[in-house]
Design a protein around this motif. Structure first.
Motif, mmCIF file in Angstrom:
data_model
loop_
_atom_site.group_PDB
_atom_site.id
_atom_site.type_symbol
_atom_site.label_atom_id
_atom_site.label_comp_id
_atom_site.label_asym_id
_atom_site.label_seq_id
_atom_site.Cartn_x
_atom_site.Cartn_y
_atom_site.Cartn_z
ATOM 1 N N GLU A 69 2.535 5.817 -2.794
ATOM 2 C CA GLU A 69 2.950 4.475 -2.528
ATOM 3 C C GLU A 69 4.409 4.655 -2.455
ATOM 4 O O GLU A 69 5.313 4.011 -1.814
ATOM 5 N N VAL A 103 0.103 5.370 5.092
ATOM 6 C CA VAL A 103 0.460 5.854 6.462
ATOM 7 C C VAL A 103 -0.063 4.855 7.224
ATOM 8 O O VAL A 103 0.782 4.911 8.283
ATOM 9 N N SER A 126 -8.987 7.047 3.871
ATOM 10 C CA SER A 126 -9.273 6.639 2.394
ATOM 11 C C SER A 126 -10.184 5.457 2.785
ATOM 12 O O SER A 126 -10.249 4.611 3.462
ATOM 13 N N LYS A 138 -1.225 -6.156 9.701
ATOM 14 C CA LYS A 138 -0.135 -6.054 8.804
ATOM 15 C C LYS A 138 0.344 -4.703 8.659
ATOM 16 O O LYS A 138 -0.369 -3.994 8.209
ATOM 17 N N ASN A 148 5.418 -4.418 0.115
ATOM 18 C CA ASN A 148 5.284 -4.786 1.542
ATOM 19 C C ASN A 148 6.280 -6.063 2.029
ATOM 20 O O ASN A 148 6.009 -6.929 2.481
ATOM 21 N N HIS A 260 -3.191 1.010 -6.282
ATOM 22 C CA HIS A 260 -3.354 -0.327 -5.651
ATOM 23 C C HIS A 260 -4.722 -1.082 -6.211
ATOM 24 O O HIS A 260 -4.649 -1.950 -6.918
#
Ligand code: NAD
Length: 356
Positions: A69, A103, A126, A138, A148, A260
């Motif tokens: 991340e 990615v 994943s 998004k 983000n 996350h």
């Protein structure tokens, strides 16, 4: 498994992914194909992927970014834009994002902005990217600690979910993706939640079906509200506090960054407690959700000092309007309520509940 149509793309599963991807390449004839991978998907997923992609005469270039991340940044985007430019990518070039949510989010953003937009395809590797990040358009990157913060909504052409990529995904990353599946149950479908929280009764071969059901839920929500004017906000359940917690643990050197999904699991527990205080979620369902989430996720220590800073970070949440933090809470399992306003005192109480 049948394909799933989204607003502008189609999600294919397993062997159909390669049939459709190869058809797409044959019919659209990209000028060049670029594949974005991270360090891990380069080693674990790329060889298998290349074996099945038929690119014919079209040149294929692989671009590798570091995993994690902390690399979902504009600096990495610049590197990828420069690489595209050096390899003479033009508007007819195709970018394939082969990786987890980092990615697919970053690659989708790079493709949406390079030369004002080139087509892209997501091949999520994943669990989290399969059930959530790769669907709905998004795209974007983090801005320092702010998750983000920069991005655009723009769907790729195809999402290809080949669940055999999960064979090499570390267990903690599987668990992280599972948090978003639990969320889909909590906001949309009690029966799905019940199945997920009684998984000991199920065989691993059922995972394909559960991934499929999660994609169906995510797609129903984003199709109805692609630009997050209303319904799509329900996908943020657990994410208001979850993102602030994730940012806080990412930015503080004395903390071990949370995955996350781990942060979202904490966010869901806190926001479930808030739901009992604000919109009448029953004590019985609070207990059910608490037990269900803690079956998979262990508790993390969050000190009083941490809590203060985490609450301060809420001011940057993208759902805020006119400086007011808006939460998605639950009236019941499967029945979310948008735009709930919560006092800081109640949030601190939720942290006490979480620690108890
Ligand atoms: P990630 O992309 O960092 O992947 C997790 C780790 O697993 C990485 O180290 C990666 O290299 C590795 N990995 C991925 N696939 C593998 C495989 N098959 N075998 C071995 N290792 C593999 O993180 P993630 O959990 O996939 O996604 C999290 C990101 O997704 C966050 O940035 C989050 O903001 C974003 N997200 C986006 C949306 C959206 O709607 N766009 C929704 C949810 C989450």
């Amino acid at each position: 498994m049948d394909s799933i149509s989204t607003k502008n793309a189609t999600v294919y599963f397993n062997s159909e992914v390669y049939t459709e991807l190869n058809n797409y390449i044959k019919t659209t004839k990209p000028s060049k194909i670029f594949i974005l991978v991270d360090t891990n998907t380069h080693d674990y997923c790329l060889p298998k992927f290349l074996e099945r992609v038929e690119s014919g005469e079209i040149a294929v270039e692989v671009m590798e970014m570091p995993n994690g991340e902390e690399h979902k940044t504009i600096d990495i985007c610049t590197g990828v834009w420069e690489a595209l430019s050096e390899y003479n990518a033009d508007r007819k070039s195709l970018l394939i994002n082969l990786g987890g949510g980092v990615v697919t989010d970053l690659g989708g953003f790079v493709a949406s902005t390079y030369m004002r937009g080139i087509p892209y395809i997501n091949i999520p590797t994943s669990l989290l990217a399969m059930v959530d990040a790769s669907v709905g358009g998004k795209t974007g990157v983090d801005l320092g600690a702010l998750k983000n913060q920069i991005g655009v909504i723009n769907e790729g052409k195809i999402v290809g979910i080949d669940t055999s990529f999960l064979d090499t995904l570390p267990q903690n990353e599987m668990v992280s993706g599972f948090a978003e599946m639990l969320k889909h149950g909590l906001i949309y479908n009690k029966e799905y939640w019940n199945i997920l929280t009684h998984l000991e009764n199920l065989d691993i071969s059922d995972l394909d079906r559960l991934i499929y059901d999660s994609v169906i839920i995510k797609n129903k929500v984003v199709t109805e509200d692609p630009r997050e004017q209303g319904l799509r906000k329900i996908l943020n359940f657990g994410h208001t506090l979850g993102h602030a917690i994730e940012s806080y643990f990412l930015e503080h050197a004395d903390k071990t960054p949370l995955l996350h999904g781990e942060a979202i699991a904490i966010g869901m527990l806190l926001e479930t407690y808030l739901s009992t205080k604000i919109c009448g979620l029953s004590q019985e369902e609070l207990d059910i959700i608490h037990t269900g989430i803690l079956k998979t996720f262990s508790k993390v220590e969050i000190t009083k000092q941490d809590q203060k800073v985490i609450i301060d970070l809420l001011q940057y949440d993208k759902k805020n309007s006119h400086g007011v933090v808006k939460f998605v809470l639950l009236e019941a399992i499967g029945k979310p309520k948008l735009d709930c306003v919560v006092s800081n005192t109640l949030i601190l109480e939720a942290f006490d509940y979480y620690a108890s």
